[in-house]
Scaffold this motif. Sequence first.
Motif, PDB file in Angstrom:
ATOM      1  N   ASP A  70       2.934  18.373 -17.223  1.00 12.61           N
ATOM      2  CA  ASP A  70       1.989  17.531 -17.970  1.00 12.61           C
ATOM      3  C   ASP A  70       0.783  18.415 -18.263  1.00 12.61           C
ATOM      4  O   ASP A  70       0.035  18.766 -17.354  1.00 12.61           O
ATOM      5  N   SER A  73      -2.640  17.343 -22.900  1.00 17.28           N
ATOM      6  CA  SER A  73      -2.947  15.917 -22.733  1.00 17.28           C
ATOM      7  C   SER A  73      -4.365  15.496 -23.135  1.00 17.28           C
ATOM      8  O   SER A  73      -5.108  14.932 -22.324  1.00 17.28           O
ATOM      9  N   ASN A  75      -7.478  13.461 -25.136  1.00 20.17           N
ATOM     10  CA  ASN A  75      -7.714  12.116 -25.653  1.00 20.17           C
ATOM     11  C   ASN A  75      -7.812  12.217 -27.164  1.00 20.17           C
ATOM     12  O   ASN A  75      -8.485  13.109 -27.688  1.00 20.17           O
ATOM     13  N   HIS A 110       0.567  14.000 -22.273  1.00 18.28           N
ATOM     14  CA  HIS A 110       0.134  12.652 -21.884  1.00 18.28           C
ATOM     15  C   HIS A 110      -1.184  12.333 -22.605  1.00 18.28           C
ATOM     16  O   HIS A 110      -2.250  12.247 -21.981  1.00 18.28           O
ATOM     17  N   TYR A 263      -6.453   3.708 -15.963  1.00 21.45           N
ATOM     18  CA  TYR A 263      -5.897   5.069 -16.032  1.00 21.45           C
ATOM     19  C   TYR A 263      -4.846   5.298 -14.936  1.00 21.45           C
ATOM     20  O   TYR A 263      -3.771   5.840 -15.174  1.00 21.45           O
ATOM     21  N   ASP A 267      -0.777   6.105 -15.086  1.00 20.77           N
ATOM     22  CA  ASP A 267      -0.242   7.297 -14.432  1.00 20.77           C
ATOM     23  C   ASP A 267       0.864   6.953 -13.433  1.00 20.77           C
ATOM     24  O   ASP A 267       1.797   7.749 -13.239  1.00 20.77           O
ATOM     25  N   TYR A 285       0.870  18.802 -12.922  1.00 22.36           N
ATOM     26  CA  TYR A 285      -0.214  18.274 -13.758  1.00 22.36           C
ATOM     27  C   TYR A 285      -1.304  19.319 -13.859  1.00 22.36           C
ATOM     28  O   TYR A 285      -1.739  19.833 -12.837  1.00 22.36           O
ATOM     29  N   GLN A 291     -10.479  15.754 -11.521  1.00 18.33           N
ATOM     30  CA  GLN A 291      -9.467  14.724 -11.300  1.00 18.33           C
ATOM     31  C   GLN A 291      -8.709  14.890  -9.982  1.00 18.33           C
ATOM     32  O   GLN A 291      -7.676  14.260  -9.773  1.00 18.33           O
ATOM     33  N   PHE A 295      -5.553  12.357  -8.597  1.00 16.16           N
ATOM     34  CA  PHE A 295      -4.161  12.743  -8.337  1.00 16.16           C
ATOM     35  C   PHE A 295      -3.788  12.610  -6.859  1.00 16.16           C
ATOM     36  O   PHE A 295      -2.664  12.243  -6.542  1.00 16.16           O
TER      37      PHE A 295
HETATM   38  N1  ARG Z   1      -6.279  12.608 -21.063  1.00 20.97           N
HETATM   39  C1  ARG Z   1      -6.796  13.047 -19.800  1.00 20.97           C
HETATM   40  C2  ARG Z   1      -8.156  13.696 -20.012  1.00 20.97           C
HETATM   41  O1  ARG Z   1      -8.479  14.091 -21.112  1.00 20.97           O
HETATM   42  C3  ARG Z   1      -5.902  14.043 -19.106  1.00 20.97           C
HETATM   43  C4  ARG Z   1      -4.540  13.512 -18.740  1.00 20.97           C
HETATM   44  C5  ARG Z   1      -3.868  14.315 -17.671  1.00 20.97           C
HETATM   45  N2  ARG Z   1      -2.575  13.801 -17.338  1.00 20.97           N
HETATM   46  C6  ARG Z   1      -2.360  12.689 -16.654  1.00 20.97           C
HETATM   47  N3  ARG Z   1      -1.124  12.306 -16.460  1.00 20.97           N
HETATM   48  N4  ARG Z   1      -3.333  11.966 -16.152  1.00 20.97           N
HETATM   49  O2  ARG Z   1      -8.884  13.840 -19.045  1.00 20.97           O
END
Ligand code: ARG
Length: 527
Positions: A70, A73, A75, A110, A263, A267, A285, A291, A295
């Motif tokens: 992953d 990813s 936004n 993602h 969120y 996940d 990931y 984060q 996780f």
């Molecule tokens: N979209 C999220 C961001 O910009 C990151 C996603 C990472 N992957 C996941 N499975 N949470 O922070």
Amino acid sequence: MAIAKRVGRNPRSVAQEIVDQEPLSSLSAELEIGGPGFINIRLNDAFIGGAVSELRPLEQVDQPERIVIDYSSPNVAKELHVGHLRSTVIGDALARLFEFVGHTVIRQNHVGDWGTAFGKLIAYIDKEQSAEDLTVQGIEKLYVAANEQFEKDPIFAQIARQEVIKLQQQDSETLDKWNQIVQASLDHVQQIYSMLDISLQLSDVRGESSYNQDLATIVDDLDKAGILEVSDGAKCVFAEGFLRKDGSPLPMIVQKSDGGYLYHTTDLAALKHRSKSLHANRILYLTDARQIHHFQLLFAVGKLVGYISNDVIPEHLVFGSVLDKNSEPFRTRGGNNVLLRELIHEGIDRALEIVRIKSSHLSQDEQEEIARLVAVGAIKYADLSKNRTNDYRFDWDGMLSLDGNTAPYLQYAHARICSIFARADLDLQAHLSHEISLQHVSERALALRLLRFAETLEQSLEERKPHYLCNYLYELTVHFMRFYENCPVLKAENARIRESRLSLSAKTAQILRVGLENLGISLPVRM
Ligand code: ARG
């Protein structure tokens, strides 16, 4: 010495017995026993030369795994910026490297394509313009305006909230507009990937929205597992050992009191999909360190609910930040995020200045293509060659330098080897299997380096840290340059030595190519 201890004998006599074995003595020119019972082995040149002649860069793993990665990813509804660089570049290198050694890699982008932001955007687009001809730049501007409107205009805020509900209820008109926004954003994302030679395709996108239908089931699963609790009206899970700063238990909220999911919930759905439907053994990931707690909690709850069984290993790979020359966060003068689009263009412009001087004999078109490969290579290599978990400084002059541990230095060395063959009108590929005999110390040093490719690759994969491979390729190149200064190749004293040196050069080019290409860095044949 360890053996001697185990069999309870004098270490030196055990060493002597080992040294006397026939197969060992054929490997080495000198075998000597040192100190209390160490065996020093100095491999002989014939053995090393033979091993390099037989060197194949590809050794497949015995037990291929199914690895979900992953990465990137982003936004959507925003342009990609430097904050997306590391996940994208490191994730892509790892995906290629794992695939290269024989694992099955499933890339998962993602993307964040769901949430209340879309309600505001859709409401604003309805008010101001049509959803057609949207570009990501336009969307980003609209979003800023939509937010302002949302703050000052209660009627607009009401409409925006209704749009969110309509979106969740799959209202077809609202979904259409949402779709236009997402498509325009993904067009942009794919465009940047192709500029950067990132292997992610549109078919690797499995955005947050794609898990919408599963979220109620996830909450159900948690309930059935007996771990769902209601706290202040919100549905949550308390995993052992997760505490707030004040020492009270930290919940993972999976459904808010108004029914909305979070969120974490998405996940969990993605985790279930990857483990149960994609049958991954390993799920990686890539995000920055902000984060970590997300996780940790995700994996803990994933185990409790049974999405992660013993044969599935989830792993969060963190990385440091990109800093500027003064070790401050890397931003534009105005304090904004540096856009990847602009970063790449600046890199190409800067590389072109160098290529124009260095490669003035080549055509304009070729210079431009080389400049792109050099710029993209430099940006990626500057990132990959640093220990993933550290911060690093973004510095154009350093990363574009033709001297030192940089992509252009390696690309240039590779092009130089290609040009030796081109000048003599010889086929590089054909020289990969020729016999190698070592004469000079710098040939021997280069040969020994070549033999260490496989173990370096293994270490990079084991620790998921591409910088080991980068540093190896750099050292290999330094050894090649030393060899090239000391040992004439085309003008070698006789045909046998010439063939052997051509073969050593061809092997070096091959390892450089395989190594860099599997890090996602392309090599121009001419520079
Ligand atoms: N979209 C999220 C961001 O910009 C990151 C996603 C990472 N992957 C996941 N499975 N949470 O922070």
